[in-house]
Design a protein around this motif. Structure first.
Motif, PDB file in Angstrom:
ATOM      1  N   ASN A 289       0.862  -1.240  -0.080  1.00 59.70           N
ATOM      2  CA  ASN A 289      -0.132  -0.173   0.027  1.00 59.70           C
ATOM      3  C   ASN A 289       0.636   1.369  -0.112  1.00 59.70           C
ATOM      4  OD1 ASN A 289      -2.472  -1.241   0.017  1.00 59.70           O
ATOM      5  ND2 ASN A 289      -3.086  -1.116   2.040  1.00 59.70           N
ATOM      6  N   ASN A 290       1.828   1.282   0.853  1.00 61.62           N
ATOM      7  CA  ASN A 290       3.018   2.213   0.587  1.00 61.62           C
ATOM      8  C   ASN A 290       3.370   2.583  -0.712  1.00 61.62           C
ATOM      9  OD1 ASN A 290       4.805   4.413   1.397  1.00 61.62           O
ATOM     10  ND2 ASN A 290       6.443   2.722   1.736  1.00 61.62           N
TER      11      ASN A 290
ATOM     12  N   MET B 245      -0.175   9.217  -5.897  1.00 60.95           N
ATOM     13  CA  MET B 245      -0.175  10.175  -5.547  1.00 60.95           C
ATOM     14  C   MET B 245       0.823  11.009  -6.324  1.00 60.95           C
ATOM     15  SD  MET B 245      -2.056  11.133  -2.681  1.00 60.95           S
ATOM     16  CE  MET B 245      -3.064  10.451  -1.394  1.00 60.95           C
TER      17      MET B 245
ATOM     18  N   GLU C 211      -4.441   8.095   2.083  1.00 63.25           N
ATOM     19  CA  GLU C 211      -3.817   7.224   1.034  1.00 63.25           C
ATOM     20  C   GLU C 211      -4.692   6.987  -0.196  1.00 63.25           C
ATOM     21  OE1 GLU C 211      -3.685   2.977   1.864  1.00 63.25           O
ATOM     22  OE2 GLU C 211      -4.678   3.246   3.836  1.00 63.25           O
ATOM     23  N   ILE C 212      -4.309   6.609  -1.253  1.00 70.39           N
ATOM     24  CA  ILE C 212      -4.859   5.735  -2.315  1.00 70.39           C
ATOM     25  C   ILE C 212      -4.515   4.378  -2.581  1.00 70.39           C
ATOM     26  CG2 ILE C 212      -5.518   6.014  -4.797  1.00 70.39           C
ATOM     27  CD1 ILE C 212      -5.509   8.895  -4.462  1.00 70.39           C
ATOM     28  N   SER C 213      -5.034   3.434  -2.261  1.00 69.42           N
ATOM     29  CA  SER C 213      -4.518   1.951  -2.327  1.00 69.42           C
ATOM     30  C   SER C 213      -5.773   1.135  -2.619  1.00 69.42           C
ATOM     31  CB  SER C 213      -3.810   1.824  -1.189  1.00 69.42           C
ATOM     32  OG  SER C 213      -4.694   1.408   0.021  1.00 69.42           O
TER      33      SER C 213
ATOM     34  N   SER D 234      -8.791   1.519   0.170  1.00 69.74           N
ATOM     35  CA  SER D 234      -9.676   2.592   0.208  1.00 69.74           C
ATOM     36  C   SER D 234     -10.417   2.508  -1.521  1.00 69.74           C
ATOM     37  CB  SER D 234      -9.128   3.831   0.287  1.00 69.74           C
ATOM     38  OG  SER D 234      -7.964   4.437  -0.865  1.00 69.74           O
TER      39      SER D 234
ATOM     40  N   SER E 186       0.365   3.868  -3.042  1.00 71.64           N
ATOM     41  CA  SER E 186      -0.255   5.105  -2.862  1.00 71.64           C
ATOM     42  C   SER E 186       0.793   6.071  -3.200  1.00 71.64           C
ATOM     43  CB  SER E 186      -0.280   5.376  -1.186  1.00 71.64           C
ATOM     44  OG  SER E 186      -1.191   6.426  -0.903  1.00 71.64           O
ATOM     45  N   GLU E 187       2.240   5.968  -3.130  1.00 71.69           N
ATOM     46  CA  GLU E 187       3.198   6.879  -3.696  1.00 71.69           C
ATOM     47  C   GLU E 187       2.997   6.831  -5.391  1.00 71.69           C
ATOM     48  OE1 GLU E 187       8.002   6.632  -4.994  1.00 71.69           O
ATOM     49  OE2 GLU E 187       6.920   4.769  -4.362  1.00 71.69           O
TER      50      GLU E 187
END
Length: 254
Positions: free
Chosen positions: A51-52, A59, A197-199, A202, A55-56
């Motif tokens: 997810n990190n 974004m 976050e965007i993953s 979500s 999300s990177e």
């Protein structure tokens, strides 16, 4: 984790620590998975790492098309440096197809295309189960102004356009997603930015051809391995080697 780091906040999936620079925070992604307002819990090895990275990816893509957000840079496999923002206490939900609560509320079959993207809001409060709220509530209780809401809808629809295109190119249908919005102040000037976050945590993501679920519904509904689902999303987006089948030992492409 580094010792003597000051914890600012801990949520169900992330921890926020004091940042290395003024006006920043370090966002740490945990392996915890929760559903039904944390009534169902599990630890999914490698989820935070994935997810990190995802999300990177999202974004950074938003930054590249001029959509402001809190992301600065990824620090390591589980952490990223983000701008400290004043979070508006709302979850902003964008729906392209009926699924989850809207399908239940309106008696619609899941997967039904909506006439247009629908933006709705829930009040961020776990104890209350994040209840849906109207714009009238939001303005009356002072959570956001009418101008804020106009800007939030504009941001949300731009995020939807971007994500829908990226996912469709990977053979994935974006059913719905939720984002959080924060305020950043520069003197007397305030601007709204996409935060949190965007993953796959979500978003609701279905395979375009088969309808296979590639999001947290896999965990909510006991449909198989959440690790495999998230790994498949990352693989299709080019963030993992093409032959990757498991995230137990994540091998992410920088």
């Amino acid at each position: 984790m580094a010792p003597r780091r000051k914890k600012i906040y801990e949520g169900k999936a992330k921890i926020l620590y004091e940042g290395t620079e003024p006006g920043t925070l370090i966002q740490y992604f945990k392996d915890d998975a929760t559903a039904f307002n944390a009534q169902k819990k599990a630890t999914i090895e490698g989820k935070g790492v994935l997810n990190n990275r995802l999300s990177e990816f999202f974004m950074t893509g938003l930054t590249n098309i001029g959509v402001p957000n809190h992301f600065i840079r990824r620090i390591n496999m589980r952490e990223q440096l983000v701008r400290q923002v004043e979070i508006i206490p709302l979850e902003v939900i964008v729906r392209n197809f009926a699924a989850g609560s809207i399908a239940k509320r309106l008696g619609m079959e899941e997967g039904t295309a909506l006439p247009r993207p629908i933006v709705e809001y829930s009040f961020k409060n776990d104890e209350l189960g994040d209840p849906f709220v109207s714009e009238e509530y939001i303005i009356a209780f002072g959570w956001a102004s009418q101008q804020d809401l106009d800007d939030i809808v504009s941001l949300a629809l731009r995020v939807n356009d971007f994500l829908s295109g990226v996912f469709f190119g990977a053979g994935i249908k974006l059913i719905d997603f939720k984002i959080e919005i924060g305020r950043i102040w520069d003197g007397d000037f305030m601007r709204l930015v996409v935060a949190d976050e965007i993953s796959p945590d979500s978003c609701r993501l279905w395979d375009v051809k088969t309808g296979q679920k590639l999001d947290k519904d896999v965990f909510r509904r006991d449909l198989g391995s959440l690790t495999d689902a998230y790994t498949e999303v990352a693989r299709r987006l080019g963030l993992m080697p093409a032959n990757t089948t498991s995230l137990t030992k994540p091998t992410l492409i920088n």
